[in-house]
Design an enzyme around this catalytic site. Structure first.
Site, PDB file in Angstrom:
ATOM      1  N   SER A  67     -72.821  56.277  71.992  1.00 34.53           N
ATOM      2  CA  SER A  67     -74.034  55.598  71.530  1.00 34.53           C
ATOM      3  C   SER A  67     -74.165  55.721  70.023  1.00 34.53           C
ATOM      4  O   SER A  67     -73.413  56.451  69.367  1.00 34.53           O
ATOM      5  CB  SER A  67     -75.280  56.181  72.206  1.00 34.53           C
ATOM      6  N   SER A  69     -76.729  56.998  68.316  1.00 35.69           N
ATOM      7  CA  SER A  69     -77.809  57.913  67.921  1.00 35.69           C
ATOM      8  C   SER A  69     -77.441  58.805  66.741  1.00 35.69           C
ATOM      9  O   SER A  69     -78.321  59.393  66.123  1.00 35.69           O
ATOM     10  CB  SER A  69     -78.218  58.787  69.114  1.00 35.69           C
ATOM     11  N   LYS A 124     -76.085  65.999  69.036  1.00 35.08           N
ATOM     12  CA  LYS A 124     -77.185  65.834  68.091  1.00 35.08           C
ATOM     13  C   LYS A 124     -77.003  66.863  66.968  1.00 35.08           C
ATOM     14  O   LYS A 124     -76.120  67.709  67.007  1.00 35.08           O
ATOM     15  CB  LYS A 124     -78.547  66.064  68.760  1.00 35.08           C
ATOM     16  N   SER A 231     -82.789  57.296  68.639  1.00 36.00           N
ATOM     17  CA  SER A 231     -82.185  58.492  69.219  1.00 36.00           C
ATOM     18  C   SER A 231     -83.124  59.120  70.234  1.00 36.00           C
ATOM     19  O   SER A 231     -84.313  59.310  69.972  1.00 36.00           O
ATOM     20  CB  SER A 231     -81.874  59.516  68.115  1.00 36.00           C
TER      21      SER A 231
END
Length: 267
Positions: A67, A69, A124, A231
């Site tokens: 993704s 994010s 993250k 995100s």
């Protein structure tokens, strides 16, 4: 699919066949008699499976970024390597730490098992450590009362899910002495309150229309994506437990669409 578990099962099966052949079956075969295929194949694959399992469990593990994010740090389609031992040695499959080494630091790009579904791996950036007070107000990050420095880098655009360009502002953010890049879309609210779920230690967070303040509990970490307005991260589903940590992302080893990204370190 739980690939580590599959590898472990294959390792046990092939290893058991090798051991049984060494202890019993080999002695019963006539001199010069060939090994049956169900012994030959497992014996051939066992050392390969052992090496792959050991590397993935204790040294490095590959991941693919699914993704956007973490744009602009990581792009969709990046293949990355994760250091499995920098935060300590963990038992394979069980993911139980048996040896402490380093603790995550602010700014680390962390791979962890998603708290709401541990079968899914997330990536993250670590923003808050245990005991930190994290405030995000009008898209400005504040840690323990200190406003985090941001410097404007310029415009940034990317394609999201093939539907068209997303235009954002790119900033340098200084969590430590080093900086990393983040994206902020001025047309999107800094907090989508309707996406905030109930999670463990939810009472540690206070949400407002313009942002939130969270105190990070012991043994937990607060994470955000570098693509701040696109995100799903700790502001919505809560804190990352220490036992969910997989490792620290450190290098991009492949990207089919952009060979220039191969070998880039992850900061």
């Amino acid at each position: 699919m739980n690939f580590p578990l599959i590898l472990f099962v294959l390792l046990v099966i092939t290893g058991s066949i090798c051991l049984l052949d060494y202890l019993f079956w080999k002695k019963k075969r006539a001199a010069g008699e060939s090994e049956p295929w169900w012994v030959e194949y497992p014996k051939s694959f066992f050392p390969i499976i052992l090496i792959v399992f050991s590397l993935r469990s204790f040294v490095i593990e590959p991941f693919k970024i699914p993704s956007g994010s973490m744009i602009p740090t990581l792009l969709v389609g990046d293949f990355i390597l994760v250091n499995k031992y920098t935060y300590g040695i963990r038992l394979p499959v069980l993911n139980k730490k048996i040896m402490d080494m380093n603790e995550p630091k602010r700014g680390d790009v962390l791979v962890f098992r998603y708290p709401e579904d541990p079968s899914i791996d997330y990536i993250k950036r670590v923003i808050g450590l245990p005991g930190d007070v994290i405030t995000y107000h009008n898209k400005q990050l504040i840690i323990n009362g200190e406003v985090i420095k941001m410097e404007y880098e310029g415009d940034y655009k990317y394609v999201e899910s093939g539907f068209g360009y997303i235009y954002s502002d790119r900033f340098s953010e200084y969590l430590n002495e080093d900086s990393h890049s983040i994206l902020i879309n001025q047309e999107v609210k800094g907090l989508q309150y309707s996406n905030v779920r109930e999670f463990e230690f939810r009472d540690n967070c206070k949400y407002r229309r313009t942002g939130f303040t969270c105190e990070v509990p012991a043994g937990r970490y607060f994470t955000l994506g570098d693509n701040r307005d696109s995100s799903s991260d700790s502001r919505y589903w809560g804190f990352v437990p220490e036992e969910n940590i997989v490792g620290k992302a450190f290098i991009i080893w492949w990207n089919f669409g952009d060979f220039g990204r191969i070998g880039l370190s992850i900061k």
